[in-house]
Design an enzyme around this catalytic site. Structure first.
Site, mmCIF file in Angstrom:
data_model
loop_
_atom_site.group_PDB
_atom_site.id
_atom_site.type_symbol
_atom_site.label_atom_id
_atom_site.label_comp_id
_atom_site.label_asym_id
_atom_site.label_seq_id
_atom_site.Cartn_x
_atom_site.Cartn_y
_atom_site.Cartn_z
ATOM 1 N N ARG A 114 1.307 -1.211 -0.477
ATOM 2 C CA ARG A 114 0.115 0.246 -0.251
ATOM 3 C C ARG A 114 0.840 1.189 -0.401
ATOM 4 O O ARG A 114 0.890 1.614 0.943
ATOM 5 C CB ARG A 114 -0.625 0.037 1.455
ATOM 6 C CG ARG A 114 -2.223 -1.458 1.500
ATOM 7 C CD ARG A 114 -2.035 -1.419 3.124
ATOM 8 N NE ARG A 114 -1.187 -2.189 3.453
ATOM 9 C CZ ARG A 114 -1.687 -2.127 4.848
ATOM 10 N NH1 ARG A 114 -2.680 -1.531 5.387
ATOM 11 N NH2 ARG A 114 -0.338 -2.927 5.466
ATOM 12 N N GLU A 131 20.968 -14.215 7.683
ATOM 13 C CA GLU A 131 20.469 -14.510 9.797
ATOM 14 C C GLU A 131 19.811 -14.049 10.451
ATOM 15 O O GLU A 131 19.386 -14.585 11.308
ATOM 16 C CB GLU A 131 22.138 -13.266 9.974
ATOM 17 C CG GLU A 131 22.665 -13.365 10.923
ATOM 18 C CD GLU A 131 22.971 -14.827 11.317
ATOM 19 O OE1 GLU A 131 24.294 -14.817 11.656
ATOM 20 O OE2 GLU A 131 22.052 -15.556 12.216
ATOM 21 N N VAL A 181 16.547 -16.806 11.619
ATOM 22 C CA VAL A 181 16.248 -17.418 13.343
ATOM 23 C C VAL A 181 16.551 -16.950 13.690
ATOM 24 O O VAL A 181 17.953 -16.291 14.373
ATOM 25 C CB VAL A 181 17.224 -18.692 12.998
ATOM 26 C CG1 VAL A 181 16.947 -19.961 14.222
ATOM 27 C CG2 VAL A 181 16.683 -20.032 11.058
ATOM 28 N N GLY A 220 16.157 -13.523 15.409
ATOM 29 C CA GLY A 220 16.306 -12.502 14.616
ATOM 30 C C GLY A 220 17.797 -11.905 15.198
ATOM 31 O O GLY A 220 18.447 -11.964 14.264
ATOM 32 N N ILE A 273 20.143 -12.489 16.656
ATOM 33 C CA ILE A 273 20.957 -13.445 17.444
ATOM 34 C C ILE A 273 21.548 -13.994 16.530
ATOM 35 O O ILE A 273 21.914 -14.392 15.310
ATOM 36 C CB ILE A 273 21.259 -14.800 18.197
ATOM 37 C CG1 ILE A 273 19.695 -13.969 19.528
ATOM 38 C CG2 ILE A 273 21.849 -15.311 18.800
ATOM 39 C CD1 ILE A 273 19.447 -15.235 20.259
ATOM 40 N N GLY A 293 1.504 -6.446 22.629
ATOM 41 C CA GLY A 293 2.465 -6.959 21.223
ATOM 42 C C GLY A 293 3.150 -8.087 21.673
ATOM 43 O O GLY A 293 3.946 -8.165 20.475
ATOM 44 N N GLU A 339 1.007 -11.513 17.822
ATOM 45 C CA GLU A 339 0.440 -11.111 17.022
ATOM 46 C C GLU A 339 -1.261 -11.780 16.781
ATOM 47 O O GLU A 339 -1.577 -12.450 17.809
ATOM 48 C CB GLU A 339 0.088 -12.004 15.042
ATOM 49 C CG GLU A 339 1.813 -12.367 15.310
ATOM 50 C CD GLU A 339 2.093 -11.586 13.789
ATOM 51 O OE1 GLU A 339 1.806 -11.625 13.166
ATOM 52 O OE2 GLU A 339 3.543 -11.916 13.847
ATOM 53 N N LYS A 377 12.076 -22.209 11.857
ATOM 54 C CA LYS A 377 13.498 -21.453 12.365
ATOM 55 C C LYS A 377 14.495 -23.577 12.443
ATOM 56 O O LYS A 377 15.545 -23.168 11.874
ATOM 57 C CB LYS A 377 13.765 -21.615 13.486
ATOM 58 C CG LYS A 377 12.339 -19.964 12.845
ATOM 59 C CD LYS A 377 12.409 -19.349 14.626
ATOM 60 C CE LYS A 377 11.723 -17.657 13.961
ATOM 61 N NZ LYS A 377 11.214 -17.838 14.973
ATOM 62 N N GLY A 411 10.756 -8.835 16.918
ATOM 63 C CA GLY A 411 11.579 -7.304 16.752
ATOM 64 C C GLY A 411 11.798 -6.326 16.443
ATOM 65 O O GLY A 411 12.917 -6.867 15.359
HETATM 66 P P1 NDP Z 1 5.147 -6.469 8.287
HETATM 67 O O1 NDP Z 1 3.683 -7.125 8.008
HETATM 68 O O2 NDP Z 1 5.629 -5.692 8.839
HETATM 69 O O3 NDP Z 1 6.085 -6.320 6.670
HETATM 70 C C1 NDP Z 1 5.614 -6.905 5.711
HETATM 71 C C2 NDP Z 1 5.776 -5.967 4.495
HETATM 72 O O4 NDP Z 1 5.626 -5.813 3.199
HETATM 73 C C3 NDP Z 1 5.118 -4.699 4.483
HETATM 74 O O5 NDP Z 1 5.636 -3.013 4.486
HETATM 75 C C4 NDP Z 1 3.881 -4.623 3.175
HETATM 76 O O6 NDP Z 1 2.893 -3.616 2.537
HETATM 77 C C5 NDP Z 1 4.864 -4.953 2.390
HETATM 78 N N1 NDP Z 1 3.680 -6.357 1.190
HETATM 79 C C6 NDP Z 1 3.232 -7.144 1.605
HETATM 80 N N2 NDP Z 1 3.090 -8.457 0.441
HETATM 81 C C7 NDP Z 1 3.424 -7.295 -0.430
HETATM 82 C C8 NDP Z 1 3.284 -7.849 -1.613
HETATM 83 N N3 NDP Z 1 2.454 -8.463 -1.974
HETATM 84 N N4 NDP Z 1 5.127 -6.581 -2.901
HETATM 85 C C9 NDP Z 1 4.997 -5.994 -2.223
HETATM 86 N N5 NDP Z 1 5.155 -5.574 0.091
HETATM 87 C C10 NDP Z 1 4.526 -5.997 -0.119
HETATM 88 O O7 NDP Z 1 6.026 -7.758 8.241
HETATM 89 P P2 NDP Z 1 7.680 -7.991 9.428
HETATM 90 O O8 NDP Z 1 8.340 -6.557 9.372
HETATM 91 O O9 NDP Z 1 7.220 -8.073 10.826
HETATM 92 O O10 NDP Z 1 7.871 -8.828 8.795
HETATM 93 C C11 NDP Z 1 8.636 -9.736 7.402
HETATM 94 C C12 NDP Z 1 9.811 -10.493 7.471
HETATM 95 O O11 NDP Z 1 10.366 -10.646 8.431
HETATM 96 C C13 NDP Z 1 8.616 -11.989 7.223
HETATM 97 O O12 NDP Z 1 9.445 -13.068 6.324
HETATM 98 C C14 NDP Z 1 9.242 -12.467 8.740
HETATM 99 O O13 NDP Z 1 8.868 -13.595 9.271
HETATM 100 C C15 NDP Z 1 10.645 -11.819 8.646
HETATM 101 N N6 NDP Z 1 10.582 -11.642 10.342
HETATM 102 C C16 NDP Z 1 10.136 -10.781 11.454
HETATM 103 C C17 NDP Z 1 10.342 -10.817 13.108
HETATM 104 C C18 NDP Z 1 9.666 -9.613 13.620
HETATM 105 O O14 NDP Z 1 9.840 -10.021 14.858
HETATM 106 N N7 NDP Z 1 8.667 -8.911 12.797
HETATM 107 C C19 NDP Z 1 11.619 -11.696 13.663
HETATM 108 C C20 NDP Z 1 12.301 -12.409 12.264
HETATM 109 C C21 NDP Z 1 12.286 -12.579 11.166
HETATM 110 P P3 NDP Z 1 2.746 -2.558 3.287
HETATM 111 O O15 NDP Z 1 3.525 -2.001 4.588
HETATM 112 O O16 NDP Z 1 2.110 -1.468 2.224
HETATM 113 O O17 NDP Z 1 0.982 -2.629 4.279
HETATM 114 N N1 HSE Z 2 6.331 -14.831 15.960
HETATM 115 C C1 HSE Z 2 7.919 -14.596 15.828
HETATM 116 C C2 HSE Z 2 8.487 -14.904 17.472
HETATM 117 C C3 HSE Z 2 9.037 -13.826 15.555
HETATM 118 O O1 HSE Z 2 8.001 -14.234 18.350
HETATM 119 O O2 HSE Z 2 9.583 -15.823 18.275
HETATM 120 C C4 HSE Z 2 10.662 -14.005 15.317
HETATM 121 O O3 HSE Z 2 10.632 -15.363 14.106
#
Ligand code: NDP
Ligand code: HSE
Length: 435
Positions: free
Chosen positions: A48, A132, A135, A137, A139, A190, A193, A208, A310
């Protein structure tokens, strides 16, 4: 003289992506010095365009919804993927890698489902694939597994790799709360989810576990190879019973090398709640922290600990990878690709060696204990301890076994369920970490 910029396409600008943008901006000078060239974000793909992203230090005109178009641009050297999910992320990353672009991703779900497709594309394109952040975050764990420990032989990896479930179990342990109450607290703070299924049912930890096992044992392991149980069935009574035994309950990911009598090696990979003694290094890992305990033949025992989730901690791991792949690009090289030469067989869960803690309610009369013990003996499962408390004409039994094959333990419990002297099986939990 500073070299021309390394040009970065960022896919995703949510919890992790936005922090990548911030850190990249705030540490621009240091990153330039470390890499030997500046990093420049040339495009950011999101879902978006109009979403409010606060005061992100980036030119709004570089946002696009056309991720594939962005990846294909000639002025993109490095692709950071922090969107998540299987598709379209797989298509994007395969395209980028085949075109020789370096990829940094945090996408554990994709790596566990079809990491092979990404590694094959990286080999085809002669490109770096770093992950990295996928798995545990922040670490530093995958780099040690994929580089520092490559001179050694890893026998076992035991970890707490999901922060949400660790928060819930830690809270149940410290307050005596039930699962639902602890989940509510995790959601309010928080950690969990809105839909906590991936965390509480163990899917996130399972992904992982697959990634860790692949790296530790030089074998392609996918999420489908991982035995998985979540924490939704863990009760306050289980936690209290663990405490009585000087133990606590953790959601563990366990990847172990096993060697048969004939010397054949295989790997077992599992995720499930388990009792561990409070003296075990993983028992004191509280709150939403992650920790991974690695046992290697020459190095001995190693422990990795820190924040597993995070935006900012995860962005730290992403940026570490970006620095590494950028340096490689400038040096005209890329890291060795996947090491999967060992091709070890995956053992079924039934072959895993573990211990059980079984709580059951039985009729309190002569011969009951020997009947129950007879079922254990029939399946060749040795009992380590028995505790009994009487309540009128019923008694509660808590039986802890010695190690046995999981299939034998499961068959024992199944047969107990059908005995008419057994009123109910209150809980069955695996016991780890004190053999
Ligand atoms: P979010 O849901 O916060 O962000 C996802 C992003 O992807 C958003 O900016 C969204 O856009 C964008 N997006 C979704 N679909 C599409 C698409 N079709 N085309 C283009 N952009 C798209 O996810 P996170 O940042 O939490 O997680 C991202 C990755 O990191 C995941 O693989 C997650 O497993 C991994 N991860 C996350 C951790 C965490 O603590 N959050 C920890 C370790 C790994 P828009 O902003 O417009 O909605
Ligand atoms: N949902 C995951 C957790 C995020 O609670 O550890 C990090 O991968």
């Amino acid at each position: 003289m500073t070299k021309p910029a390394v040009r970065v396409a960022l896919l995703g600008c949510g919890t992790v992506g936005a922090e990548v943008v911030r850190l990249l901006h705030d540490q621009a000078e240091d990153l330039t010095a470390r890499i030997g060239a500046p990093l420049e974000i040339v495009g950011i793909a999101v879902r978006r365009i109009g979403r409010d992203r606060g005061d992100l230090p980036v030119d709004p005109s570089i946002f696009t919804t056309d991720a594939l178009g962005l990846i294909k641009r000639d002025d993109v050297d490095v692709v950071i993927e922090v969107v998540g999910g299987i598709e379209p992320a797989r298509t994007w990353l395969v395209e980028a890698l085949r075109a020789g672009k370096s990829v940094v991703t945090a996408n554990k779900a994709l790596l566990a489902e079809d990491g092979g497709a990404l590694h094959d594309a990286a080999a085809e394109g002669g490109a770096d694939l770093y992950y990295e952040a996928a798995v545990a975050g922040a670490i530093p764990l995958l780099r040690p597994l994929r580089e520092s420990l490559h001179g050694d032989r890893i026998n076992r990896v035991t970890g707490i790799v999901n922060g949400t479930t660790n928060f819930i179990l830690s809270s149940m342990d410290s307050s005596g709360a039930g699962f639902a109450e602890a989940l509510e607290e995790a959601t309010a703070l928080g950690y969990a989810e809105a839909d906590p299924t991936a965390d509480v049912e163990g899917f996130d930890a399972g992904a992982k576990a697959a990634i860790l096992a692949s790296l530790a044992f030089h074998t392609r392991v996918t999420a489908a190879d991982v035995y998985r149980e979540g924490i939704t069935e863990v009760t306050a009574a289980d936690v209290a019973s663990a405490r009585d035994m000087g133990s606590t309950i953790k959601l563990l990911c366990i990847a172990a090398r096993t060697v048969d009598a004939d010397g054949a090696e295989s790997v077992s990979v599992r995720v499930h709640p388990a009792m561990i003694p409070r003296s075990h290094p993983l028992a004191s890992v509280g709150d939403a922290y992650n920790a991974v305990f690695v046992e290697a033949e020459a190095a001995g025992q190693l422990m990795f600990y820190g924040r597993g989730a995070g935006g900012t901690p995860t962005a730290s791991a992403v940026l570490g990878d970006v620095v590494a792949v950028s340096r490689n690009r400038l040096a005209g090289t890329w890291a060795p690709s996947e090491s999967a030469y060992a091709k070890l067989a995956i053992r079924p869960m039934g072959d895993a060696i573990t211990r059980y803690h079984v709580s059951l309610d039985v009729a309190d009369r002569a011969g009951v204990l020997s009947q129950v013990a007879g079922v254990f003996a029939k399946h060749d499962v040795s009992i380590a301890t028995v505790r009994q408390a009487g309540h009128g004409d019923e008694a509660s039994l808590v039986i802890v076994t010695h190690t046995a094959r999981d299939a034998a333990l499961a068959a024992t419990v199944d047969e107990l369920r059908h005995l008419d002297i057994v009123r109910s099986i209150a809980s069955v939990l695996r016991v780890e970490g004190d053999d």
